[in-house]
Scaffold this motif. Structure first.
Motif, PDB file in Angstrom:
ATOM      1  N   GLU A  42       0.939  -1.776  -0.236  1.00 57.60           N
ATOM      2  CA  GLU A  42      -0.025  -0.109  -0.101  1.00 57.60           C
ATOM      3  C   GLU A  42       0.481   1.005   0.393  1.00 57.60           C
ATOM      4  N   VAL A  43       0.415   2.769  -0.444  1.00 53.78           N
ATOM      5  CA  VAL A  43       1.340   3.468  -1.380  1.00 53.78           C
ATOM      6  C   VAL A  43       0.266   5.268  -0.426  1.00 53.78           C
ATOM      7  N   LEU A  44       0.538   5.258   0.412  1.00 51.12           N
ATOM      8  CA  LEU A  44      -0.169   6.674   1.083  1.00 51.12           C
ATOM      9  C   LEU A  44       0.374   7.711   0.316  1.00 51.12           C
ATOM     10  N   VAL A  45      -0.086   8.589  -0.378  1.00 53.32           N
ATOM     11  CA  VAL A  45       0.130   9.917  -1.014  1.00 53.32           C
ATOM     12  C   VAL A  45      -0.838  11.057  -0.744  1.00 53.32           C
ATOM     13  N   ALA A  46       0.017  12.355   0.008  1.00 51.27           N
ATOM     14  CA  ALA A  46      -0.162  13.932   0.323  1.00 51.27           C
ATOM     15  C   ALA A  46      -0.074  15.029   0.378  1.00 51.27           C
ATOM     16  N   ASP A  47      -0.302  16.000  -0.040  1.00 53.05           N
ATOM     17  CA  ASP A  47       0.830  17.101   0.315  1.00 53.05           C
ATOM     18  C   ASP A  47       1.616  17.207   1.309  1.00 53.05           C
ATOM     19  N   ARG A  48       1.139  16.961   2.828  1.00 51.06           N
ATOM     20  CA  ARG A  48       1.474  17.571   3.711  1.00 51.06           C
ATOM     21  C   ARG A  48       0.890  16.372   5.183  1.00 51.06           C
ATOM     22  N   MET A  49       1.941  15.871   5.607  1.00 53.01           N
ATOM     23  CA  MET A  49       1.353  15.243   6.351  1.00 53.01           C
ATOM     24  C   MET A  49       2.314  15.256   8.055  1.00 53.01           C
ATOM     25  N   MET A  50       1.923  15.157   8.915  1.00 58.21           N
ATOM     26  CA  MET A  50       2.571  15.203  10.373  1.00 58.21           C
ATOM     27  C   MET A  50       2.166  13.887  10.966  1.00 58.21           C
ATOM     28  N   LEU A  51       3.276  13.023  11.222  1.00 52.77           N
ATOM     29  CA  LEU A  51       3.113  11.579  11.699  1.00 52.77           C
ATOM     30  C   LEU A  51       4.055  12.249  13.070  1.00 52.77           C
ATOM     31  N   SER A  52       4.145  10.861  14.032  1.00 55.57           N
ATOM     32  CA  SER A  52       4.748  10.113  15.067  1.00 55.57           C
ATOM     33  C   SER A  52       6.289   9.582  14.470  1.00 55.57           C
ATOM     34  N   ASP A  53       6.592   9.441  15.125  1.00 56.83           N
ATOM     35  CA  ASP A  53       7.864   8.934  14.563  1.00 56.83           C
ATOM     36  C   ASP A  53       8.428   8.328  14.297  1.00 56.83           C
ATOM     37  N   ASP A  54       7.073   6.747  14.658  1.00 56.90           N
ATOM     38  CA  ASP A  54       7.139   5.465  14.330  1.00 56.90           C
ATOM     39  C   ASP A  54       6.417   5.459  12.838  1.00 56.90           C
ATOM     40  N   LEU A  55       5.916   6.989  11.822  1.00 54.49           N
ATOM     41  CA  LEU A  55       4.911   6.688  11.015  1.00 54.49           C
ATOM     42  C   LEU A  55       3.754   5.742  10.896  1.00 54.49           C
ATOM     43  N   LYS A  56       3.533   5.674  12.306  1.00 58.21           N
ATOM     44  CA  LYS A  56       1.911   5.313  12.205  1.00 58.21           C
ATOM     45  C   LYS A  56       0.915   5.720  12.365  1.00 58.21           C
ATOM     46  N   ASP A  57       1.420   6.752  13.341  1.00 55.80           N
ATOM     47  CA  ASP A  57       0.325   8.337  13.740  1.00 55.80           C
ATOM     48  C   ASP A  57       0.437   9.575  13.233  1.00 55.80           C
ATOM     49  N   GLY A  58      -0.992  10.376  13.025  1.00 56.94           N
ATOM     50  CA  GLY A  58      -0.834  11.291  12.859  1.00 56.94           C
ATOM     51  C   GLY A  58      -1.832  11.400  11.940  1.00 56.94           C
ATOM     52  N   ALA A  59      -1.949  13.174  11.557  1.00 57.75           N
ATOM     53  CA  ALA A  59      -2.943  13.217  10.477  1.00 57.75           C
ATOM     54  C   ALA A  59      -2.890  13.795   9.615  1.00 57.75           C
ATOM     55  N   ILE A  60      -3.360  14.014   8.001  1.00 58.19           N
ATOM     56  CA  ILE A  60      -2.941  14.134   6.411  1.00 58.19           C
ATOM     57  C   ILE A  60      -4.185  14.747   6.127  1.00 58.19           C
ATOM     58  N   GLU A  61      -3.862  14.984   5.233  1.00 53.50           N
ATOM     59  CA  GLU A  61      -4.619  16.592   4.552  1.00 53.50           C
ATOM     60  C   GLU A  61      -3.954  16.104   1.985  1.00 53.50           C
ATOM     61  N   ASN A  62      -5.346  16.095   2.782  1.00 53.96           N
ATOM     62  CA  ASN A  62      -5.507  15.924   0.407  1.00 53.96           C
ATOM     63  C   ASN A  62      -4.502  14.640   0.229  1.00 53.96           C
ATOM     64  N   LEU A  63      -4.652  13.368   0.862  1.00 58.70           N
ATOM     65  CA  LEU A  63      -4.783  12.500   0.662  1.00 58.70           C
ATOM     66  C   LEU A  63      -4.939  11.136  -0.573  1.00 58.70           C
ATOM     67  N   LEU A  64      -4.126  10.652  -1.197  1.00 59.47           N
ATOM     68  CA  LEU A  64      -4.596   9.535  -1.577  1.00 59.47           C
ATOM     69  C   LEU A  64      -4.331   8.260  -1.184  1.00 59.47           C
ATOM     70  N   LEU A  65      -4.564   7.340  -0.586  1.00 55.28           N
ATOM     71  CA  LEU A  65      -4.696   5.568  -0.844  1.00 55.28           C
ATOM     72  C   LEU A  65      -4.544   4.743  -1.438  1.00 55.28           C
ATOM     73  N   VAL A  66      -3.206   4.341  -2.137  1.00 54.48           N
ATOM     74  CA  VAL A  66      -3.334   3.297  -3.533  1.00 54.48           C
ATOM     75  C   VAL A  66      -2.846   2.179  -2.903  1.00 54.48           C
ATOM     76  N   LEU A  67      -4.583   1.146  -3.132  1.00 49.22           N
ATOM     77  CA  LEU A  67      -4.172  -0.223  -2.398  1.00 49.22           C
ATOM     78  C   LEU A  67      -3.410  -1.106  -3.222  1.00 49.22           C
ATOM     79  N   GLN A  68      -3.154  -2.211  -2.293  1.00 51.71           N
ATOM     80  CA  GLN A  68      -2.772  -3.408  -2.919  1.00 51.71           C
ATOM     81  C   GLN A  68      -2.389  -3.336  -4.385  1.00 51.71           C
ATOM     82  N   ASP A  69      -4.389  -4.061  -4.410  1.00 48.49           N
ATOM     83  CA  ASP A  69      -4.611  -4.356  -6.170  1.00 48.49           C
ATOM     84  C   ASP A  69      -4.545  -3.000  -7.404  1.00 48.49           C
ATOM     85  N   GLY A  70      -4.143  -1.335  -6.644  1.00 44.96           N
ATOM     86  CA  GLY A  70      -4.811  -0.096  -7.295  1.00 44.96           C
ATOM     87  C   GLY A  70      -5.745   0.401  -7.331  1.00 44.96           C
TER      88      GLY A  70
END
Length: 745
Positions: A106-134
């Motif tokens: 999976e791929v998460l695409v966005a303009d701006r992200m505020m995440l925890s340093d383990d990259l698991k938590d956070g807030a995202i703006e204008n995002l696109l989540l591309v799943l495994q099959d497209g």
């Protein structure tokens, strides 16, 4: 500080180490020294950086990376134009072309992200989540907690959002929702206050629902419905529900709702056991019995009751490594049920069980057979049951006189509720030796010794007198010998290679061995190219072709890259007349047999042609013609088949017949295709006095079209039965199938 070595020194002294990875460009501003080795407990918290420039603010305890930034921690990978890592707050601010990828694809695409340093938590703006099959999930805002994404004002679609020219386009279908939740562990997408859209136009309101995210297929839920329209059943709506019991077993329950009949329930259970796969299906309903009147019209009898059928199949490996079993089950309590509800138009059901043992040179198999004839005029009391049917084949390692030996044994018990019963036991030993001479001839010597034992009961009520034996115990001893000579001649021809193989075979055996023996498994006798050079041209064991005969023929083939052409032609002459056991019209009733042959042509993967034939020895009239032609490959193809039996066999179970069948599919544009198929009975009353056809009677046909792209599958099929009977009622049937990728699959 604004240089990388100082950053690495500081990072080595803190609890959460930083490892500088390879720079994104070939000309980095500074060389990165290796990070200190982390212990096993620290490996999970290791953060790897790579960027065009790294700046460490020692006073603010921040790391600022700019230009082709790559940050890796555990299984999460982040790329961006700029990343600010606040080590005091434990946050990562990523800006500009931000992407987060995981090992799940999976791929998460966005303009701006505020995440925890383990990259698991956070807030995202204008995002696109591309799943495994497209598939894609887009939203104006989202939060991420422990890798679970909560999206607001989101839209989901697996359809392409760019056309062939790379320009944006509205997806064919999409699901928009006020709130969407995606759990990568559960691997499902949940919607609240959603609606289904087609080309951006709302067509269905969905207050709440969920579907798999395509990375996991065996999840419970409703599957896509099917719609069908038939004359006998009216409108049919099939609604399946899939229950994933566990990772290796599932149950699909389908409700069939009809406008002219009571509903029908279908259950299909599948289980991949440790021993192997098994499958069972049960279909049933409460309905009125139907029959035919004197004019062969279908009428209702008023007799109501439960009607259904059961199917099953499986293959199991037992504790002993070389012992396994397989089974196939097909039973019904109403012979009209399968065809009436259009599950199958077969008029014969077979149920069988096989227990077998395979070793390097030994095979053992024990079978049981049960038959159901579903034809309206079938007499079930004459239908046989085989229990048991045992076969043993053993090829010893010894090579007596330089040849190979095959030892076989067979036992069969066959009984009927009203008809001839039979018990058979036999054993045989066959010896074969081949030798190639200095001139290239291949000579094969064959010897056979076989002993049979039969016990026949109630032969006076056999279904056919021609196949009846004589009551009591009988035995026979069959010796046979054969000399087979082949001479391959190979040479160039027409830019290819041709092979011409003349062949002569002499066979000698005892005659008169069929007297008083019943015929249960050797009835479908037909001389053809496949059995011309067999020791006995009869199928099965019950009939043996005795006496002396000579068989002669020639084979020719020519090959060149992409093309292969082959032809076979042959005939036989029998010195001893055993016509009393050979049905007339099979090509073997006279000492001089009919002429049989085969022609085949293959042109790469685009075309193949096969023609089998049998010609009358006196008039050269065509007694059998069997032709198959196929053209094309992939999405565009066509096939034509023609079959004609002109044998004049005076037995009801070997009638003359003539039919033609064809089918094709043509791809239109990129996603569209049309298809069609038809079977026509060309048998006339002069060929088969029992037929009701006039020499041109369509049997069944179908046609339709299909649209299939990366996210949508729609099929329309029209079927028609032209001959009215209980198993395949005359009339039209229309079916519609709609599938949305990841929804109801």
């Amino acid at each position: 500080m604004s240089f990388v070595p100082a950053l690495l020194v500081v990072a080595a002294l803190v609890a959460l180490p930083v490892a500088a990875g390879p720079p994104a460009r070939e000309d980095p501003p500074a060389a990165a020294a290796p990070a200190p080795a982390a212990g096993p407990a620290e490996d999970e918290d290791l953060v790897q950086f790579a960027a065009d420039e790294l700046v460490y603010d020692e006073r603010a305890n921040k790391v600022v990376a700019t230009g082709n930034v790559l940050l890796r921690r555990r299984t999460e990978v982040l790329t961006a134009d700029r990343v600010v890592w606040d080590r005091t707050e434990g946050t990562v601010l990523a800006e500009g072309s931000v992407r987060i990828g995981s090992e799940r694809g999976e791929v998460l695409v966005a303009d701006r992200m505020m995440l925890s340093d383990d990259l698991k938590d956070g807030a995202i703006e204008n995002l696109l989540l591309v799943l495994q099959d497209g598939g894609r999930l887009a939203a104006t805002r989202a939060t991420r907690t422990d890798s679970v994404s909560q999206l607001e004002r989101a839209i989901y679609s697996p359809c392409a959002v760019l056309d062939d020219a790379g320009c944006p386009q509205t997806p064919l279908w999409a699901v928009s929702a006020v709130r969407v939740r995606h759990d990568p562990v559960e691997r499902r997408v949940h919607y609240r206050k959603a609606r289904l859209e087609a080309y951006g136009v709302p067509i269905l309101v969905l207050p709440a629902f969920s579907h798999p995210d395509s990375s996991l297929r065996n999840q419970s839920g409703l599957l896509g419905p099917d719609l069908r329209l038939t004359r006998e059943l009216g409108v049919e709506l099939a609604i399946p529900y899939y229950w994933s019991i566990s990772t290796n077993q599932d149950l699909t329950t389908t409700a069939h709702i009809y406008s002219k009949e009571l509903p029908l329930l279908e259950l299909e259970y599948r289980h991949l056991t440790e021993a192997g796969p098994v499958r069972f299906a049960l279909r049933g309903t409460y309905s009125e019995k139907i029959t035919t009147d004197d004019d062969f019209e279908i009428v209702r009898t008023g007799e109501k009751g439960f009607r259904g059928m059961v199917e099953g199949n499986g293959r199991l490996d037992h504790a002993t490594q070389d012992l396994r079993s397989s089974f196939a089950l097909r039973l019904t309590n109403d012979p009209n049920f399968p065809g009436r509800y259009q599950f199958t138009f077969d008029n014969r059901f077979r149920s069988t069980y096989l227990l077998e043992r395979q070793r390097d040179n030994l095979w053992f198999g024990a079978r049981a057979w049960y038959f159901q004839y579903l034809a309206p005029d079938a007499d079930s009391s004459l239908v046989p049951t085989a229990l048991p049917l045992v076969d043993v084949m053993w090829r010893p390692d010894a090579r007596p006189l330089g040849g190979r030996v095959m030892v076989e044994a067979n036992a069969l018990s066959l009984f009927r509720s009203n008809g001839q019963d039979m018990t058979r036991m036999l054993a045989s030993a066959r010896w074969d030796r081949s030798h190639v001479t200095s001139m290239g001839q291949r000579i094969t010597l064959t010897g056979l010794l076989r002993s049979d034992f039969y016990h026949v009961r109630e032969s006076d009520v056999a279904d056919q007198a021609f196949y009846a034996g004589k009551d009591g115990v009988r035995g026979r001893f069959i010796p046979a010998a054969a000399l087979d000579l082949e001479w391959p001649l190979i040479g160039p021809f027409a830019r290819g290679v041709q092979t011409l193989v003349p062949r002569v075979m002499l066979v000698a055996s005892t005659s008169g061995s069929n007297e008083g023996i019943p015929n249960e498994d050797s009835r479908a006798l037909e001389l053809e190219d496949g059995n011309l050079f067999a020791l006995s041209r009869f199928p099965g064991y019950d009939r043996w072709e005795g006496g002396a005969r000579v068989v002669y023929g020639v084979s020719w083939d020519w090959t060149r890259p992409g093309i292969a052409l082959a032809a076979d032609l042959g005939q036989s002459y029998r010195f001893v007349d055993e016509a009393q056991f050979v049905p007339e019209g099979t090509g073997l009733e006279d000492p001089l047999s009919d002429i049989v042959g085969r022609i085949s042509l293959r042109a790469g993967r685009l075309a193949s042609f096969t023609q089998r034939f049998r010609l009358d020895k006196d008039s050269l009239a065509v007694r059998r013609s069997d032709m198959d032609l196929s053209l094309g490959s992939g999405r565009t193809f066509a096939s034509i088949g023609y079959l004609r039996y002109n044998r004049d066999v005076r037995l009801e179970d070997l009638p003359d017949t003539e039919e033609v069948r064809f089918g094709s599919q043509i791809a239109l544009f990129r996603y569209w295709a049309v298809f069609g198929a038809m079977t026509i009975d060309l048998t006339s009353a002069s060929e088969d006095p029992l037929t009701r056809n006039d020499g041109f009677q369509p049997i069944r046909s179908r046609a339709g079209f299909v649209y299939q792209d990366e996210c949508f599958d729609f099929r329309f099929t029209w079927r028609r039965n032209y001959v009215n009977n209980l198993n395949a009622p005359e009339g039209n049937a229309f079916s519609f199938t709609l599938r949305l990728k990841n929804l109801g699959q």
